[in-house]
Scaffold this motif. Structure first.
Motif, PDB file in Angstrom:
ATOM      1  N   GLY A   1       1.517  -1.488  -0.520  1.00  0.00           N
ATOM      2  CA  GLY A   1      -0.266  -0.071  -0.183  1.00  0.00           C
ATOM      3  C   GLY A   1       1.362   1.171   0.029  1.00  0.00           C
ATOM      4  N   GLN A   2       0.360   2.510  -0.131  1.00  0.00           N
ATOM      5  CA  GLN A   2       0.994   3.817  -0.206  1.00  0.00           C
ATOM      6  C   GLN A   2       1.295   3.949   1.265  1.00  0.00           C
ATOM      7  OE1 GLN A   2      -2.221   5.427  -2.148  1.00  0.00           O
ATOM      8  NE2 GLN A   2      -0.714   6.093  -3.684  1.00  0.00           N
ATOM      9  N   GLY A   3       2.382   4.674   1.324  1.00  0.00           N
ATOM     10  CA  GLY A   3       3.106   4.545   2.697  1.00  0.00           C
ATOM     11  C   GLY A   3       4.179   5.104   3.079  1.00  0.00           C
ATOM     12  N   PHE A   4       5.457   5.144   4.011  1.00  0.00           N
ATOM     13  CA  PHE A   4       5.991   5.535   4.215  1.00  0.00           C
ATOM     14  C   PHE A   4       6.836   4.454   4.720  1.00  0.00           C
ATOM     15  CE2 PHE A   4       4.752   9.489   4.198  1.00  0.00           C
ATOM     16  CZ  PHE A   4       5.751  10.242   3.021  1.00  0.00           C
TER      17      PHE A   4
ATOM     18  N   ILE B   1       0.355   6.585   5.855  1.00  0.00           N
ATOM     19  CA  ILE B   1      -0.273   7.985   6.108  1.00  0.00           C
ATOM     20  C   ILE B   1      -1.039   8.459   4.520  1.00  0.00           C
ATOM     21  CG2 ILE B   1       2.528   9.275   5.129  1.00  0.00           C
ATOM     22  CD1 ILE B   1      -1.550  10.729   7.053  1.00  0.00           C
ATOM     23  N   LEU B   2       0.209   8.393   3.348  1.00  0.00           N
ATOM     24  CA  LEU B   2      -0.275   8.344   1.480  1.00  0.00           C
ATOM     25  C   LEU B   2      -1.972   7.910   1.137  1.00  0.00           C
ATOM     26  CD1 LEU B   2       2.824   8.288   0.600  1.00  0.00           C
ATOM     27  CD2 LEU B   2       2.114  10.322   0.277  1.00  0.00           C
ATOM     28  N   SER B   3      -1.985   6.443   2.203  1.00  0.00           N
ATOM     29  CA  SER B   3      -2.808   5.643   1.832  1.00  0.00           C
ATOM     30  C   SER B   3      -4.137   6.098   2.232  1.00  0.00           C
ATOM     31  CB  SER B   3      -2.394   4.232   2.132  1.00  0.00           C
ATOM     32  OG  SER B   3      -3.859   3.485   1.457  1.00  0.00           O
ATOM     33  N   GLN B   4      -4.298   6.661   3.925  1.00  0.00           N
ATOM     34  CA  GLN B   4      -4.872   6.922   5.000  1.00  0.00           C
ATOM     35  C   GLN B   4      -5.885   8.432   3.929  1.00  0.00           C
ATOM     36  OE1 GLN B   4      -3.383   7.608   8.093  1.00  0.00           O
ATOM     37  NE2 GLN B   4      -3.686   5.201   9.158  1.00  0.00           N
ATOM     38  N   ILE B   5      -4.795   9.302   3.433  1.00  0.00           N
ATOM     39  CA  ILE B   5      -5.155  10.398   2.548  1.00  0.00           C
ATOM     40  C   ILE B   5      -5.538  10.398   1.141  1.00  0.00           C
ATOM     41  CG2 ILE B   5      -4.475  12.510   1.575  1.00  0.00           C
ATOM     42  CD1 ILE B   5      -1.758  12.382   3.321  1.00  0.00           C
ATOM     43  N   ALA B   6      -5.023   9.291   0.908  1.00  0.00           N
ATOM     44  CA  ALA B   6      -5.942   9.321  -0.676  1.00  0.00           C
ATOM     45  C   ALA B   6      -7.134   8.421  -0.564  1.00  0.00           C
ATOM     46  CB  ALA B   6      -5.169   7.976  -1.202  1.00  0.00           C
ATOM     47  N   ASN B   7      -7.674   7.687   0.647  1.00  0.00           N
ATOM     48  CA  ASN B   7      -9.266   7.290   0.450  1.00  0.00           C
ATOM     49  C   ASN B   7      -9.822   8.040   1.584  1.00  0.00           C
ATOM     50  OD1 ASN B   7      -8.824   4.318  -0.633  1.00  0.00           O
ATOM     51  ND2 ASN B   7      -7.200   4.003   0.758  1.00  0.00           N
TER      52      ASN B   7
ATOM     53  N   CYS C   1     -12.586  25.514   5.922  1.00  0.00           N
ATOM     54  CA  CYS C   1     -11.025  24.868   6.002  1.00  0.00           C
ATOM     55  C   CYS C   1     -11.176  23.528   5.258  1.00  0.00           C
ATOM     56  CB  CYS C   1     -10.448  23.598   7.452  1.00  0.00           C
ATOM     57  SG  CYS C   1      -8.715  23.410   7.378  1.00  0.00           S
ATOM     58  N   ARG C   2      -9.383  23.071   4.690  1.00  0.00           N
ATOM     59  CA  ARG C   2      -9.653  21.871   3.091  1.00  0.00           C
ATOM     60  C   ARG C   2      -8.596  21.182   4.161  1.00  0.00           C
ATOM     61  NH1 ARG C   2      -6.718  24.405  -2.150  1.00  0.00           N
ATOM     62  NH2 ARG C   2      -4.917  24.639  -0.772  1.00  0.00           N
ATOM     63  N   ASP C   3      -8.451  19.360   4.251  1.00  0.00           N
ATOM     64  CA  ASP C   3      -7.554  18.604   4.468  1.00  0.00           C
ATOM     65  C   ASP C   3      -6.391  18.226   3.137  1.00  0.00           C
ATOM     66  OD1 ASP C   3      -8.663  17.124   3.039  1.00  0.00           O
ATOM     67  OD2 ASP C   3      -9.777  16.145   4.641  1.00  0.00           O
ATOM     68  N   LEU C   4      -5.631  17.453   3.652  1.00  0.00           N
ATOM     69  CA  LEU C   4      -4.554  16.894   2.510  1.00  0.00           C
ATOM     70  C   LEU C   4      -5.243  16.274   1.337  1.00  0.00           C
ATOM     71  CD1 LEU C   4      -1.081  16.629   4.615  1.00  0.00           C
ATOM     72  CD2 LEU C   4      -1.784  18.426   2.647  1.00  0.00           C
ATOM     73  N   ALA C   5      -5.847  15.691   1.545  1.00  0.00           N
ATOM     74  CA  ALA C   5      -7.318  15.249   0.045  1.00  0.00           C
ATOM     75  C   ALA C   5      -7.498  15.900  -0.774  1.00  0.00           C
ATOM     76  CB  ALA C   5      -8.505  14.009   0.861  1.00  0.00           C
ATOM     77  N   GLY C   6      -7.939  17.470  -0.388  1.00  0.00           N
ATOM     78  CA  GLY C   6      -8.791  18.437  -0.965  1.00  0.00           C
ATOM     79  C   GLY C   6     -10.201  18.330  -0.306  1.00  0.00           C
ATOM     80  N   ASN C   7     -10.448  17.398   0.842  1.00  0.00           N
ATOM     81  CA  ASN C   7     -12.114  17.738   1.342  1.00  0.00           C
ATOM     82  C   ASN C   7     -12.992  19.034   1.707  1.00  0.00           C
ATOM     83  OD1 ASN C   7     -12.986  14.663   1.070  1.00  0.00           O
ATOM     84  ND2 ASN C   7     -11.701  14.118   1.928  1.00  0.00           N
ATOM     85  N   LEU C   8     -13.287  19.416   1.556  1.00  0.00           N
ATOM     86  CA  LEU C   8     -13.651  21.187   1.777  1.00  0.00           C
ATOM     87  C   LEU C   8     -15.006  21.192   2.567  1.00  0.00           C
ATOM     88  CD1 LEU C   8     -13.257  23.307  -1.535  1.00  0.00           C
ATOM     89  CD2 LEU C   8     -11.790  23.009   0.154  1.00  0.00           C
TER      90      LEU C   8
END
Length: 249
Positions: A1-4, A16-22, A99-106
């Motif tokens: 999965g995506q991450g570090f 974290i990257l997978s969590q942000i993507a979803n 506010c917006r988050d790193l996934a782009g949600n507003l």
């Protein structure tokens, strides 16, 4: 999965990257203090939080709609943004923000209205002691002293979050610039723990209300004292260290 792979073992241990993507949950934001009437410029704080990772917040103070693209307003990084409204003097100020988050949600935009008017009562208050106890030999009561820059009607309230809730303890007429010392708090009348005390003064000429809140604490738990070394028989002189511990204050 995506991450570090933070420890270099070839396995993703920070997803974290997978969590942000979803992530489809928008962030949330709030502002303090809330809109209302104030006697002078007000320092405001916007707080932004998110279930995964907040990104940025944007706000305006002229009533226009804040946007990220195209940029309209002031953009700040989380978790908070601090600014002042009303420095220009008396008037009505409209604050809008979101506010917006790193996934782009507003999230949906919020708005608050601040009326700055020098005729709003400016209230100050203090307690003789912010701690009281129902135990013998302790401080059993505390006198409240307060004053207002504007005359009008007042109420002293216990608990609650504003000048319309909580329990009214006293009320009457307030004279501008005159200290009021009519309210005394006894430990026996308070619940153990913290109690919010609020003094509210209303200017009868315009209906504006100013307030001041403080906290009084009833603490019935005595402190404890420990000695190091502890008691016993010793063959020579030595130093003893005493430590006082108190959970309440």
């Amino acid at each position: 999965g995506q991450g570090f792979d933070s420890n270099g073992d070839g396995v993703v241990d920070n997803p974290i990257l997978s969590q942000i993507a979803n992530d489809t949950t928008p962030p949330t934001s709030s502002i303090l203090p809330a809109g209302g009437a104030y006697p002078s410029a007000v320092s405001l704080t916007i707080n932004c939080s998110d279930n995964i990772a907040p990104s940025q917040m944007v706000y305006t103070t002229n009533g226009s709609a804040p946007t990220f693209n195209p940029i309209n307003g002031i953009i700040r990084n989380p978790p908070s943004a601090r600014f002042t409204v009303g420095a220009e003097g008396n008037g009505t100020y409209f604050v809008r923000y979101f506010c917006r988050d790193l996934a782009g949600n507003l999230e949906n935009a919020h708005s608050e209205t601040y009326v700055i008017d020098s005729n709003v009562p400016s209230v100050t208050a203090s307690l003789a002691s912010v701690y009281v106890s129902n135990n013998g030999g302790a401080i059993n009561s505390s006198q409240l002293t307060w004053s207002s820059s504007v005359g009008g009607t007042y109420s002293v309230r216990s608990g609650g979050t504003n000048c319309t809730d909580g329990v009214e303890l006293s009320n009457g007429s307030a004279t501008a610039g005159t200290p009021n010392t009519a309210t005394n708090f006894t430990a026996s009348a308070l619940s153990v723990g913290n109690t919010t005390i609020r003094v509210c003064v209303t200017n009868p000429n315009n209906g504006f209300t100013g307030s001041y809140a403080l906290t009084i604490t009833r603490d019935d738990t005595p402190p404890t004292v420990g000695a190091n070394p502890t008691s016993g028989s010793y063959i020579t002189f030595f130093s003893v260290s005493l430590t006082c511990n108190d959970a309440g204050g």
